[in-house]
Design an enzyme around this catalytic site. Sequence first.
Site, PDB file in Angstrom:
ATOM      1  N   LYS A 172     123.209  31.535 -13.403  1.00 17.17           N
ATOM      2  CA  LYS A 172     121.843  31.984 -13.649  1.00 17.17           C
ATOM      3  C   LYS A 172     121.143  32.363 -12.349  1.00 17.17           C
ATOM      4  CE  LYS A 172     120.117  29.206 -17.398  1.00 17.17           C
ATOM      5  NZ  LYS A 172     119.405  27.954 -17.709  1.00 17.17           N
ATOM      6  N   LYS A 198     126.525  23.875 -16.781  1.00 21.20           N
ATOM      7  CA  LYS A 198     127.469  23.806 -17.885  1.00 21.20           C
ATOM      8  C   LYS A 198     126.867  24.620 -19.042  1.00 21.20           C
ATOM      9  CE  LYS A 198     130.651  21.660 -20.507  1.00 21.20           C
ATOM     10  NZ  LYS A 198     132.032  22.062 -20.291  1.00 21.20           N
ATOM     11  N   HIS A 236     116.534  25.297 -28.263  1.00 20.12           N
ATOM     12  CA  HIS A 236     115.575  25.458 -27.173  1.00 20.12           C
ATOM     13  C   HIS A 236     114.272  24.838 -27.666  1.00 20.12           C
ATOM     14  CE1 HIS A 236     113.247  28.026 -24.125  1.00 20.12           C
ATOM     15  NE2 HIS A 236     112.325  27.464 -24.870  1.00 20.12           N
ATOM     16  N   LYS A 267     113.368  34.955 -27.112  1.00 16.26           N
ATOM     17  CA  LYS A 267     112.792  34.330 -28.307  1.00 16.26           C
ATOM     18  C   LYS A 267     112.290  35.369 -29.308  1.00 16.26           C
ATOM     19  CE  LYS A 267     111.177  30.777 -25.160  1.00 16.26           C
ATOM     20  NZ  LYS A 267     110.055  30.413 -24.287  1.00 16.26           N
ATOM     21  N   GLU A 279     110.430  23.722 -20.451  1.00 17.56           N
ATOM     22  CA  GLU A 279     111.477  24.115 -21.403  1.00 17.56           C
ATOM     23  C   GLU A 279     112.679  23.181 -21.289  1.00 17.56           C
ATOM     24  OE1 GLU A 279     110.679  28.861 -21.985  1.00 17.56           O
ATOM     25  OE2 GLU A 279     112.335  28.319 -20.678  1.00 17.56           O
ATOM     26  N   GLU A 315     113.682  24.663 -17.459  1.00 18.96           N
ATOM     27  CA  GLU A 315     112.801  25.307 -16.472  1.00 18.96           C
ATOM     28  C   GLU A 315     111.342  25.064 -16.821  1.00 18.96           C
ATOM     29  OE1 GLU A 315     112.410  29.502 -16.162  1.00 18.96           O
ATOM     30  OE2 GLU A 315     112.774  29.860 -18.272  1.00 18.96           O
ATOM     31  N   ASN A 344     107.577  26.998 -17.020  1.00 18.95           N
ATOM     32  CA  ASN A 344     106.861  28.274 -17.001  1.00 18.95           C
ATOM     33  C   ASN A 344     105.419  28.011 -16.608  1.00 18.95           C
ATOM     34  OD1 ASN A 344     108.912  30.120 -17.665  1.00 18.95           O
ATOM     35  ND2 ASN A 344     108.830  29.449 -19.778  1.00 18.95           N
ATOM     36  N   ARG A 358     102.484  29.356 -16.572  1.00 20.64           N
ATOM     37  CA  ARG A 358     101.503  30.328 -17.089  1.00 20.64           C
ATOM     38  C   ARG A 358     101.297  30.051 -18.574  1.00 20.64           C
ATOM     39  NH1 ARG A 358     105.346  32.882 -20.137  1.00 20.64           N
ATOM     40  NH2 ARG A 358     107.374  32.956 -19.162  1.00 20.64           N
TER      41      ARG A 358
HETATM   42  P1  ADP Z   1     114.828  32.695 -18.849  1.00 15.44           P
HETATM   43  O1  ADP Z   1     113.917  32.092 -17.835  1.00 15.44           O
HETATM   44  O2  ADP Z   1     115.472  33.960 -18.392  1.00 15.44           O
HETATM   45  O3  ADP Z   1     114.217  32.775 -20.216  1.00 15.44           O
HETATM   46  P2  ADP Z   1     116.196  30.192 -19.446  1.00 15.44           P
HETATM   47  O4  ADP Z   1     116.791  29.383 -18.372  1.00 15.44           O
HETATM   48  O5  ADP Z   1     114.870  29.753 -20.014  1.00 15.44           O
HETATM   49  O6  ADP Z   1     116.069  31.694 -18.935  1.00 15.44           O
HETATM   50  O7  ADP Z   1     117.226  30.354 -20.649  1.00 15.44           O
HETATM   51  C1  ADP Z   1     117.009  31.228 -21.724  1.00 15.44           C
HETATM   52  C2  ADP Z   1     117.907  30.858 -22.889  1.00 15.44           C
HETATM   53  O8  ADP Z   1     119.292  30.902 -22.498  1.00 15.44           O
HETATM   54  C3  ADP Z   1     117.709  29.447 -23.410  1.00 15.44           C
HETATM   55  O9  ADP Z   1     116.648  29.372 -24.335  1.00 15.44           O
HETATM   56  C4  ADP Z   1     119.060  29.158 -24.050  1.00 15.44           C
HETATM   57  O10 ADP Z   1     119.156  29.767 -25.327  1.00 15.44           O
HETATM   58  C5  ADP Z   1     120.033  29.867 -23.124  1.00 15.44           C
HETATM   59  N1  ADP Z   1     120.576  28.941 -22.114  1.00 15.44           N
HETATM   60  C6  ADP Z   1     120.117  28.753 -20.862  1.00 15.44           C
HETATM   61  N2  ADP Z   1     120.848  27.822 -20.203  1.00 15.44           N
HETATM   62  C7  ADP Z   1     121.805  27.407 -21.058  1.00 15.44           C
HETATM   63  C8  ADP Z   1     122.884  26.452 -20.960  1.00 15.44           C
HETATM   64  N3  ADP Z   1     123.121  25.739 -19.858  1.00 15.44           N
HETATM   65  N4  ADP Z   1     123.678  26.287 -22.060  1.00 15.44           N
HETATM   66  C9  ADP Z   1     123.460  27.006 -23.178  1.00 15.44           C
HETATM   67  N5  ADP Z   1     122.464  27.914 -23.316  1.00 15.44           N
HETATM   68  C10 ADP Z   1     121.642  28.121 -22.282  1.00 15.44           C
END
Ligand code: ADP
Length: 460
Positions: free
Chosen positions: A160, A203, A210, A239, A277, A290, A292, A294
């Site tokens: 990521k 992982k 979520h 979402k 989140e 994470e 957010n 805002r």
């Molecule tokens: P962004 O900030 O780009 O929205 P996030 O870190 O919030 O990214 O992740 C967005 C979505 O990606 C999450 O809601 C989930 O569905 C998926 N996701 C993120 N990390 C994982 C993980 N470690 N395992 C499985 N799904 C993940």
Amino acid sequence: MELFKKILIANRGEIAVRVIRACRELGIRTVAIFSDIERESLHVKLADESICIGPAVPAQSYLNIPAILSAAELTDSEAIHPGYGFLSENPQLAEACTTSGIVFIGPSAETLRMGGDKAKARQIMKRRGIPVVPGSDGPVASEELVMKIAKKIGFPVIVKASAGGGGRGMRIVNEEEELSTSFHMAQRESLTAFGSSELYVEKYLSSIRHIEVQIIADGKGNVIHLGERDCSVQRRHQKLIEESPSPIATEKFRKKIGELAVRAAKAMKYRNVGTIEFIVDQDQNIYFMEINTRVQVEHPVTEELTGVDIVKEQIRIAAGFPLLYKQNQIRASGHVIECRINAEDPDKFIPCPGRLTQFMPPGGPGVRIDTAAYSGWVVPSQYDSMIAKLIVKGKNREEAIARMRRALDEFVVEGIKTTIPFHQRVFTHPDFIKGNFTTDFIERISRQPGNGAKPAEALG
Ligand code: ADP
């Protein structure tokens, strides 16, 4: 202490309209900014004053810090509300505001920086004993290091972008052979989208939900949470539907995730409103994902559930007022669901801008529409494709679903395609009705025609 006399809204679309409405009710004058293709936009019509700050391309208008600050100074605005997206999480805007003696309605630049660096935020939480998804301790600089960590935690993993957002800059790596390509692709994507190629690794957990928690902190030591939102109905990590309570949440679960969120906010010395989140696995283990920093797109879900006006709270806190509520004064009632209505082809999810020849939103009991759209308005191709949020409240989930179906059926949008037909199909799917879904729900049902699901192409 006094509330502001005038606020400039550094945004457009439905969120600019939402902020203008809060200001109007608080007796605060508003200034809208707009790019030169948005003269006819609703936020411009509703604000007390408006000012064109540049051409359509966001870098020269809605992302143009000097132009926004000049507009604020020219109009004697005391504060800037950044909405979501655009500059809302940008520490430079927060700092520039401070330098110019203007209040930034949001957290401090320092908190914005911590939240914007997702690898760092993970580290902070881990040190405070808040569970995070197993993975790297901070950013990973090389492919070799990712391989080492991946072998330790086991495939699949997800790389990521530290600066990521909106589901971009992340790649799932199922096996060793894919790692090199995925690592470099994620690096490139992140550099293009966010100007930084820094990555971290987690992982990749399957069958997860979520679930996020709305928090409010006044910067005077009071931090409370307003319960959870389940945002597991996603497509490509973005979402589409959000609801509260989560269909899986018990009182005990809510207390636990709420406490974790408050601890996370305190770890970041949080001030103003924010969202923590989490990923929740099948055994209801909760992992921080994470923060957010805002107001979120889906904030109305919590507003309707609790009666707390999140945007007014943002403004009050920025003006230096203490929190209006204590944790034990927060009461949730009923069930709330939100659908994001996008100007997109509902089968292929590709943007479908153009003129709205008809726009007739639903109404009646328990229905709220947050939108900047109206009949005759041209949906621009330059910005986000979300044109409306349809929020319904019922006394329970069953009534909320029935109400959402009724509202979706009433909603008339002509001239462009929207995702309304997609939502109509989700709200009749047996697994959705049962509350039985994880983040792969849309992909899963698209692969399985029959069994109550609609044909693959119909669900994207
Ligand atoms: P962004 O900030 O780009 O929205 P996030 O870190 O919030 O990214 O992740 C967005 C979505 O990606 C999450 O809601 C989930 O569905 C998926 N996701 C993120 N990390 C994982 C993980 N470690 N395992 C499985 N799904 C993940």
